[in-house]
Enzyme design. Structure first.
Site, PDB file in Angstrom:
ATOM      1  N   SER A   1       0.835  -1.202   0.000  1.00  0.00           N
ATOM      2  CA  SER A   1       0.000   0.000   0.000  1.00  0.00           C
ATOM      3  C   SER A   1       0.873   1.257   0.000  1.00  0.00           C
ATOM      4  O   SER A   1       1.642   1.464  -0.923  1.00  0.00           O
ATOM      5  CB  SER A   1      -0.963  -0.032   1.190  1.00  0.00           C
ATOM      6  OG  SER A   1      -1.985   0.917   1.041  1.00  0.00           O
TER       7      SER A   1
ATOM      8  N   ASP B   1      -5.974  -3.168  -2.570  1.00  0.00           N
ATOM      9  CA  ASP B   1      -4.940  -2.905  -1.574  1.00  0.00           C
ATOM     10  C   ASP B   1      -4.234  -4.177  -1.092  1.00  0.00           C
ATOM     11  O   ASP B   1      -4.882  -5.139  -0.679  1.00  0.00           O
ATOM     12  CB  ASP B   1      -5.586  -2.198  -0.381  1.00  0.00           C
ATOM     13  CG  ASP B   1      -4.573  -1.518   0.525  1.00  0.00           C
ATOM     14  OD1 ASP B   1      -3.622  -2.181   0.966  1.00  0.00           O
ATOM     15  OD2 ASP B   1      -4.747  -0.310   0.792  1.00  0.00           O
TER      16      ASP B   1
END
Length: 300
Positions: A38, A182
């Site tokens: 991320s 993500d």
């Protein structure tokens, strides 16, 4: 083989940048492997190139409009506290367009490309060090790790963006006949992957406190409640990743140097306030400096 691992954490990545700056510029650590999830995936290409000033500028000049082309919430400040409420117009518009996410983050995709050039990519690809990005394949329900050695420039930028897409508040991306988002949903702190790739010493920057001393406050409206529930779930993923990483490291005699945030930075890492993030960067640098001094004193 030494590795730098940076966890997910949204805007808290600014803190990780400060820690990494100290490790690279002052401690002069040389890493063979950079592995991020991320927000960590956004940091590591610039850190691997040694472009500290550039990534500092990126993290201390970003704001909500540079991340979201359709922002799903409104942030209001009340008594010094950020209150998150739903942006009804944008969410309803997404619904009528048949979208499955509350917002879209195409602004972030553009921001990545404008700050990481083809020249940067080619320079990094020629280096012996490896840069690896974590993404979650929702279709297969598993983590995937994308090495810069195996990507084109377009692919690498896409994976960097995908790794940071906090679904359902940001874009859900279809790629290679699968749906991705993500990396934190499957591997928030990818210590195990660093060990699998041969790391024998790992500096791990974890964008959360080691021990939670605060009472968790749950959102007072459905939208903020959803954000809080996702945060709680990811906290459990993080604890699992760290526990497994420590176990494997102990069994394989891998040295782990863990850098947690000393205090809780925020309850909503989707709020990008450049002034706050500038402060977090400075705090990260100071924290790494203090931790280093303590470690040195303990060796005496």
């Amino acid at each position: 083989m030494r590795a730098l691992v940076i966890s997910g954490g949204g805007s808290k990545g600014a803190f990780a940048g400060g820690v990494a700056q100290y490790l690279l510029e002052v401690k002069r650590h040389q890493y063979d492997l950079y592995l991020g999830t991320s927000t960590g995936s956004l940091l590591i290409p610039h850190l691997a190139l040694g472009n500290i000033e550039q990534i500092h500028s990126i993290y201390t000049n970003v704001n909500m409009s540079k991340i979201f082309n359709i922002c799903p919430f409104v942030v209001k400040v009340k008594d010094g506290v950020d209150i998150v409420t739903i942006n009804h117009f944008n969410v309803i518009r997404q619904f009528f367009k048949g979208k499955r996410t509350f917002g879209e983050s195409k602004g972030l995709k553009k921001y990545i490309r404008s700050n990481f050039s083809l020249s940067d990519f080619n320079q990094l690809k020629k280096m012996k060090k490896d840069v690896v990005i974590t993404v979650t394949n929702f279709t297969k329900n598993e983590a995937e790790y994308k090495s810069i050695k195996e990507c084109t420039y377009e692919e690498f930028c896409d994976w960097s963006w995908i790794s940071s897409n906090y679904v359902p508040f940001m874009s859900l991306v279809e790629k290679n006949n699968c749906e991705y988002g993500d990396g934190g949903f499957s591997s928030l702190v990818p210590i195990r992957e660093a060990i699998n790739r041969g790391a024998t010493e790992i500096d791990v920057i974890i964008l959360e406190t080691e021990v939670n001393m605060e009472k968790t406050v749950i959102g007072k409206n459905p939208f903020s409640l959803m954000i809080d529930l996702f945060r709680i779930a990811l906290d459990q993923v993080e604890k699992h990743d760290i526990a497994i990483g420590k176990l494997i490291a102990n069994n394989k005699n891998v040295k782990l140097n863990l850098y947690y945030t000393p205090t809780k930075l925020t309850n909503n890492a989707l709020i990008f306030n450049k002034e706050v993030m500038k402060t977090w960067w400075e705090q990260g640098y100071e924290y790494a400096q203090n931790k280093s001094e303590i470690m040195s004193d303990n060796k005496l």
